[in-house]
Design a protein around this motif. Structure first.
Motif, PDB file in Angstrom:
ATOM      1  N   PRO A   1       0.808  -1.224   0.000  1.00  0.00           N
ATOM      2  CA  PRO A   1       0.000   0.000   0.000  1.00  0.00           C
ATOM      3  C   PRO A   1       0.845   1.280   0.000  1.00  0.00           C
ATOM      4  O   PRO A   1       0.487   2.268  -0.639  1.00  0.00           O
ATOM      5  N   GLU A   2       1.967   1.249   0.695  1.00  0.00           N
ATOM      6  CA  GLU A   2       2.852   2.418   0.739  1.00  0.00           C
ATOM      7  C   GLU A   2       3.465   2.684  -0.640  1.00  0.00           C
ATOM      8  O   GLU A   2       3.526   3.833  -1.089  1.00  0.00           O
ATOM      9  N   ILE A   3       3.898   1.649  -1.313  1.00  0.00           N
ATOM     10  CA  ILE A   3       4.465   1.800  -2.656  1.00  0.00           C
ATOM     11  C   ILE A   3       3.417   2.351  -3.614  1.00  0.00           C
ATOM     12  O   ILE A   3       3.671   3.290  -4.377  1.00  0.00           O
ATOM     13  N   VAL A   4       2.213   1.782  -3.571  1.00  0.00           N
ATOM     14  CA  VAL A   4       1.120   2.235  -4.445  1.00  0.00           C
ATOM     15  C   VAL A   4       0.803   3.701  -4.176  1.00  0.00           C
ATOM     16  O   VAL A   4       0.638   4.490  -5.108  1.00  0.00           O
ATOM     17  N   LYS A   5       0.740   4.083  -2.920  1.00  0.00           N
ATOM     18  CA  LYS A   5       0.448   5.473  -2.550  1.00  0.00           C
ATOM     19  C   LYS A   5       1.496   6.428  -3.123  1.00  0.00           C
ATOM     20  O   LYS A   5       1.160   7.474  -3.694  1.00  0.00           O
ATOM     21  N   HIS A   6       2.764   6.082  -2.978  1.00  0.00           N
ATOM     22  CA  HIS A   6       3.831   6.956  -3.473  1.00  0.00           C
ATOM     23  C   HIS A   6       3.805   7.078  -4.992  1.00  0.00           C
ATOM     24  O   HIS A   6       4.146   8.134  -5.525  1.00  0.00           O
ATOM     25  N   LEU A   7       3.422   6.028  -5.683  1.00  0.00           N
ATOM     26  CA  LEU A   7       3.428   6.053  -7.145  1.00  0.00           C
ATOM     27  C   LEU A   7       2.186   6.672  -7.755  1.00  0.00           C
ATOM     28  O   LEU A   7       2.256   7.302  -8.812  1.00  0.00           O
ATOM     29  N   SER A   8       1.036   6.492  -7.099  1.00  0.00           N
ATOM     30  CA  SER A   8      -0.233   6.875  -7.722  1.00  0.00           C
ATOM     31  C   SER A   8      -0.998   7.973  -6.996  1.00  0.00           C
ATOM     32  O   SER A   8      -2.000   8.457  -7.508  1.00  0.00           O
ATOM     33  N   ASN A   9      -0.561   8.317  -5.793  1.00  0.00           N
ATOM     34  CA  ASN A   9      -1.299   9.263  -4.941  1.00  0.00           C
ATOM     35  C   ASN A   9      -2.676   8.730  -4.550  1.00  0.00           C
ATOM     36  O   ASN A   9      -3.579   9.504  -4.257  1.00  0.00           O
ATOM     37  N   VAL A  10      -2.825   7.412  -4.555  1.00  0.00           N
ATOM     38  CA  VAL A  10      -4.088   6.769  -4.184  1.00  0.00           C
ATOM     39  C   VAL A  10      -3.861   5.937  -2.934  1.00  0.00           C
ATOM     40  O   VAL A  10      -2.932   5.132  -2.874  1.00  0.00           O
ATOM     41  N   ASP A  11      -4.705   6.164  -1.927  1.00  0.00           N
ATOM     42  CA  ASP A  11      -4.677   5.316  -0.737  1.00  0.00           C
ATOM     43  C   ASP A  11      -5.457   4.045  -1.042  1.00  0.00           C
ATOM     44  O   ASP A  11      -6.601   4.115  -1.484  1.00  0.00           O
ATOM     45  N   VAL A  12      -4.826   2.908  -0.838  1.00  0.00           N
ATOM     46  CA  VAL A  12      -5.521   1.636  -1.044  1.00  0.00           C
ATOM     47  C   VAL A  12      -5.791   1.012   0.322  1.00  0.00           C
ATOM     48  O   VAL A  12      -5.096   1.294   1.292  1.00  0.00           O
ATOM     49  N   THR A  13      -6.798   0.167   0.352  1.00  0.00           N
ATOM     50  CA  THR A  13      -7.146  -0.460   1.624  1.00  0.00           C
ATOM     51  C   THR A  13      -6.013  -1.361   2.095  1.00  0.00           C
ATOM     52  O   THR A  13      -5.290  -1.933   1.281  1.00  0.00           O
ATOM     53  N   PRO A  14      -5.840  -1.480   3.402  1.00  0.00           N
ATOM     54  CA  PRO A  14      -4.807  -2.379   3.919  1.00  0.00           C
ATOM     55  C   PRO A  14      -5.014  -3.799   3.403  1.00  0.00           C
ATOM     56  O   PRO A  14      -6.132  -4.215   3.123  1.00  0.00           O
ATOM     57  N   ILE A  15      -3.922  -4.513   3.293  1.00  0.00           N
ATOM     58  CA  ILE A  15      -3.968  -5.890   2.804  1.00  0.00           C
ATOM     59  C   ILE A  15      -4.123  -6.824   3.998  1.00  0.00           C
ATOM     60  O   ILE A  15      -3.334  -6.780   4.940  1.00  0.00           O
ATOM     61  N   GLY A  16      -5.137  -7.661   3.938  1.00  0.00           N
ATOM     62  CA  GLY A  16      -5.403  -8.604   5.020  1.00  0.00           C
ATOM     63  C   GLY A  16      -4.349  -9.686   5.112  1.00  0.00           C
ATOM     64  O   GLY A  16      -3.658  -9.997   4.134  1.00  0.00           O
ATOM     65  N   GLU A  17      -4.247 -10.292   6.271  1.00  0.00           N
ATOM     66  CA  GLU A  17      -3.243 -11.324   6.530  1.00  0.00           C
ATOM     67  C   GLU A  17      -3.329 -12.479   5.534  1.00  0.00           C
ATOM     68  O   GLU A  17      -2.316 -13.059   5.159  1.00  0.00           O
ATOM     69  N   ASN A  18      -4.529 -12.815   5.091  1.00  0.00           N
ATOM     70  CA  ASN A  18      -4.718 -13.940   4.166  1.00  0.00           C
ATOM     71  C   ASN A  18      -5.068 -13.480   2.755  1.00  0.00           C
ATOM     72  O   ASN A  18      -5.688 -14.222   1.990  1.00  0.00           O
ATOM     73  N   GLU A  19      -4.673 -12.289   2.401  1.00  0.00           N
ATOM     74  CA  GLU A  19      -4.968 -11.736   1.079  1.00  0.00           C
ATOM     75  C   GLU A  19      -3.680 -11.676   0.253  1.00  0.00           C
ATOM     76  O   GLU A  19      -2.730 -10.987   0.622  1.00  0.00           O
TER      77      GLU A  19
END
Length: 170
Positions: A130-148
């Motif tokens: 999510p941190e990488i995606v945010k820095h590249l796209s300026n979009v906050d994505v939902t946290p990734i679940g433990e089993n996702e």
């Protein structure tokens, strides 16, 4: 969006190497399912190996120029098949306590400098994707679940970044 043949077709049309030839394209995924063989540095489970194979299949028409992963077996193994089908090695960038605050920015700076106009795969972890995606796209994505383990992000960074998110399953 679940990764169906329609989603794969859309992915291929929107983000083929020819469509955005002048743009840098960065594909970001979390490592696949891990086994219980080692508590500190587990390998991929059978399901994880199947997912890594599926990732490579999804990316078979994408001309990767680099694959980056952390020092952990699970990230390297997730990217290995896709790297191999492009004649590449997985480039390892260690994530540790000393660089935890600068890891993402340092990695992205390196990729954007070395691979301008190319397509790169980054295999990360539930906390780093999510941190990488945010820095590249300026979009906050939902946290990734433990089993996702099935999210795939395709990003063309820049003044007007574009981002596509799909799920892929083995």
């Amino acid at each position: 969006m679940k990764c169906s043949s329609v989603a794969l077709l859309l992915f291929s049309i929107l983000f083929s190497a020819n469509t955005f030839a002048a743009d840098t394209m960065i594909i970001v995924v979390r490592h696949a399912e891990k086994s219980t063989d080692d508590l500190k540095d587990p390998s991929l489970s059978e399901q994880g190996i199947a997912r890594a194979s599926k990732l490579a299949a999804v990316l078979k028409d994408v001309e990767l120029k680099a694959v980056y992963a952390t020092q952990y077996k699970r990230t390297q193994q997730t990217g290995l098949i896709a790297a191999t089908q492009n004649g590449l090695f997985v480039q390892v960038r260690a994530a540790n306590k000393e660089n935890t605050k600068t890891y993402t920015l340092d990695l992205l700076k390196e990729i954007l400098k070395k691979h301008r106009g190319e397509t790169v795969l980054i295999v990360g972890h539930s906390n780093s994707v999510p941190e990488i995606v945010k820095h590249l796209s300026n979009v906050d994505v939902t946290p990734i679940g433990e089993n996702e383990f099935d999210r795939l992000y395709v990003i063309t960074p820049g003044k007007k970044p574009r981002m596509l998110s799909v799920s892929y399953n083995p």
